[in-house]
Write a protein that holds these residues in place. Structure first.
Motif, PDB file in Angstrom:
ATOM      1  N   ALA A  38      15.119 -46.352  -5.691  1.00 25.22           N
ATOM      2  CA  ALA A  38      15.587 -45.254  -4.847  1.00 25.22           C
ATOM      3  C   ALA A  38      16.967 -44.816  -5.311  1.00 25.22           C
ATOM      4  O   ALA A  38      17.654 -45.538  -6.031  1.00 25.22           O
ATOM      5  CB  ALA A  38      15.632 -45.701  -3.393  1.00 25.22           C
ATOM      6  N   CYS A  39      17.377 -43.629  -4.913  1.00 20.29           N
ATOM      7  CA  CYS A  39      18.715 -43.133  -5.224  1.00 20.29           C
ATOM      8  C   CYS A  39      19.745 -44.061  -4.602  1.00 20.29           C
ATOM      9  O   CYS A  39      19.640 -44.423  -3.434  1.00 20.29           O
ATOM     10  CB  CYS A  39      18.886 -41.712  -4.679  1.00 20.29           C
ATOM     11  SG  CYS A  39      20.587 -41.122  -4.757  1.00 20.29           S
ATOM     12  N   ALA A  40      20.762 -44.441  -5.380  1.00 19.86           N
ATOM     13  CA  ALA A  40      21.765 -45.381  -4.887  1.00 19.86           C
ATOM     14  C   ALA A  40      22.614 -44.739  -3.800  1.00 19.86           C
ATOM     15  O   ALA A  40      23.233 -45.429  -2.993  1.00 19.86           O
ATOM     16  CB  ALA A  40      22.644 -45.857  -6.039  1.00 19.86           C
ATOM     17  N   ASN A  41      22.643 -43.424  -3.760  1.00 25.59           N
ATOM     18  CA  ASN A  41      23.495 -42.716  -2.807  1.00 25.59           C
ATOM     19  C   ASN A  41      22.754 -42.370  -1.515  1.00 25.59           C
ATOM     20  O   ASN A  41      23.169 -42.760  -0.428  1.00 25.59           O
ATOM     21  CB  ASN A  41      24.046 -41.452  -3.482  1.00 25.59           C
ATOM     22  CG  ASN A  41      25.027 -40.721  -2.594  1.00 25.59           C
ATOM     23  OD1 ASN A  41      25.905 -41.353  -2.005  1.00 25.59           O
ATOM     24  ND2 ASN A  41      24.859 -39.419  -2.472  1.00 25.59           N
ATOM     25  N   CYS A  42      21.655 -41.621  -1.627  1.00 19.44           N
ATOM     26  CA  CYS A  42      20.984 -41.138  -0.411  1.00 19.44           C
ATOM     27  C   CYS A  42      19.719 -41.919  -0.088  1.00 19.44           C
ATOM     28  O   CYS A  42      19.060 -41.664   0.906  1.00 19.44           O
ATOM     29  CB  CYS A  42      20.664 -39.649  -0.532  1.00 19.44           C
ATOM     30  SG  CYS A  42      19.340 -39.305  -1.718  1.00 19.44           S
ATOM     31  N   ASN A  43      19.369 -42.877  -0.970  1.00 12.94           N
ATOM     32  CA  ASN A  43      18.222 -43.740  -0.692  1.00 12.94           C
ATOM     33  C   ASN A  43      16.874 -43.041  -0.781  1.00 12.94           C
ATOM     34  O   ASN A  43      15.866 -43.581  -0.338  1.00 12.94           O
ATOM     35  CB  ASN A  43      18.372 -44.400   0.679  1.00 12.94           C
ATOM     36  CG  ASN A  43      18.113 -45.894   0.569  1.00 12.94           C
ATOM     37  OD1 ASN A  43      18.002 -46.413  -0.543  1.00 12.94           O
ATOM     38  ND2 ASN A  43      18.025 -46.572   1.684  1.00 12.94           N
ATOM     39  N   LYS A  63      21.046 -35.927 -12.278  1.00  9.56           N
ATOM     40  CA  LYS A  63      21.423 -35.895 -10.853  1.00  9.56           C
ATOM     41  C   LYS A  63      20.222 -36.205  -9.969  1.00  9.56           C
ATOM     42  O   LYS A  63      19.078 -35.915 -10.329  1.00  9.56           O
ATOM     43  CB  LYS A  63      21.960 -34.509 -10.483  1.00  9.56           C
ATOM     44  CG  LYS A  63      23.286 -34.170 -11.117  1.00  9.56           C
ATOM     45  CD  LYS A  63      23.820 -32.871 -10.500  1.00  9.56           C
ATOM     46  CE  LYS A  63      25.125 -32.463 -11.142  1.00  9.56           C
ATOM     47  NZ  LYS A  63      24.970 -31.451 -12.193  1.00  9.56           N
ATOM     48  N   CYS A  64      20.510 -36.767  -8.783  1.00 12.72           N
ATOM     49  CA  CYS A  64      19.457 -36.982  -7.787  1.00 12.72           C
ATOM     50  C   CYS A  64      18.985 -35.618  -7.297  1.00 12.72           C
ATOM     51  O   CYS A  64      19.777 -34.732  -7.028  1.00 12.72           O
ATOM     52  CB  CYS A  64      19.993 -37.808  -6.623  1.00 12.72           C
ATOM     53  SG  CYS A  64      18.880 -37.860  -5.206  1.00 12.72           S
ATOM     54  N   LYS A  65      17.652 -35.465  -7.183  1.00 18.13           N
ATOM     55  CA  LYS A  65      17.108 -34.166  -6.776  1.00 18.13           C
ATOM     56  C   LYS A  65      17.513 -33.783  -5.361  1.00 18.13           C
ATOM     57  O   LYS A  65      17.711 -32.618  -5.048  1.00 18.13           O
ATOM     58  CB  LYS A  65      15.574 -34.233  -6.847  1.00 18.13           C
ATOM     59  CG  LYS A  65      15.027 -33.648  -8.137  1.00 18.13           C
ATOM     60  CD  LYS A  65      13.610 -33.164  -7.887  1.00 18.13           C
ATOM     61  CE  LYS A  65      12.634 -33.843  -8.788  1.00 18.13           C
ATOM     62  NZ  LYS A  65      11.259 -33.817  -8.401  1.00 18.13           N
TER      63      LYS A  65
HETATM   64 ZN   LIG Z   1      20.280 -39.073  -3.826  1.00 19.65          ZN
END
Ligand SMILES: [Zn+2]
Length: 268
Positions: A38-43, A63-65
């Motif tokens: 999962a994205c480390a920032n927004c999960n 970048k995370c989508k």
């Molecule tokens: Zn993210």
């Protein structure tokens, strides 16, 4: 036909690389290796097409989508390195394939396993400036076992020579001495534990060559880092050494560089 197999093995290596990324990120954390990435920032959970090595990173512009936060460049770098290592292994061990496909399969799995441990150690040390004991012990143990099973023609149980067994401790000794003399300031004990496995894996002549390559490449990169003052490095910065040792090992292993080769560079 051969290059097709080489490309398949490269692609397989990038998939192993994305697994190694998970190992590196979750090592010494409470998280196991299972579960979707999962994205480390927004999960945000990654979908299947976002798990394609390297390609998904490029398509998403790093970048995370969902939240647009930057994805660590470690992901594509480790995937590419892993693919490259697998492809090099294929070409290095290629001659065994002609002798016996079963032996080739055994050899490539064995060395791919060793190299995967080393890639994790290199990246982990670069990030955290420490070599996890469990990884250096695992590497040394697997390399030591290889002395009893691996010959240049593949799988063949035998007793190693005394010289092969002593190569590990011999290569580790200078590192342990530097550690003791500098009271851990110049070099951590982890580098010595890594050198033990390198000695088992490469033998004495290639092992010493790999350490020389490590010191030279380390010195060159350190000078660059100091001159560029990148990321606030200065003379007192601790620059992790394991990535250079592992770089030296790979060069010595893949290009068959031993002490004789290096001596040849200096004798004109
Ligand atoms: Zn993210």
């Amino acid at each position: 036909m051969d290059y097709l197999l080489g490309i398949i093995i490269f692609l397989f290596g990038t998939i192993i690389g994305s697994f190694l990324n998970v190992v590196i990120f979750r090592f010494n954390t409470q998280r196991g290796l299972g579960g979707r990435s999962a994205c480390a920032n927004c999960n945000k959970k990654l979908e299947a097409h976002e798990l394609i090595p390297v390609v998904s990173y490029i398509l998403q512009g790093g970048k995370c989508k969902k939240c647009k936060s930057k994805i660590s460049v470690q992901y594509p770098i480790v995937e590419l390195l892993s693919g490259l290592i697998f492809a090099l292994l294929f070409y290095k061990l290629h001659y065994v394939l002609a002798l016996s496909p079963a032996n080739f399969a055994f050899m490539i799995v064995y060395y791919a396993y060793l190299m995967s441990i080393l890639l994790v150690i290199a990246v982990y040390d670069a990030k955290h400036k420490i070599i996890p004991n469990s990884l250096s012990y695992l590497f040394s143990f697997v390399a030591f076992l290889g002395l009893f099973f691996i010959t240049s023609h593949g799988f063949s149980p035998h007793l190693p020579t005394l010289g092969q067994i002593l190569s590990g401790p011999f290569l580790a000794t200078p590192f342990v001495l530097i550690f003791l003399l500098s009271q851990g300031k110049w070099m951590g004990l982890g580098d010595g534990k890594l050198a033990l496995g390198i000695g088992f894996m490469l033998g004495l002549s290639h092992g010493i060559a790999s350490i020389l390559l490590a010191f030279w490449s380390g010195a060159i990169i350190s000078i660059f880092i100091l001159l560029s003052r990148a990321r606030g490095y200065n003379m007192n910065s601790e620059i992790p050494f394991a990535p250079f040792m592992i770089f030296g090992l790979m060069i010595a292993f893949f290009f068959s560089i031993d002490l004789g080769t290096i001596a040849g560079w200096f004798i004109l």
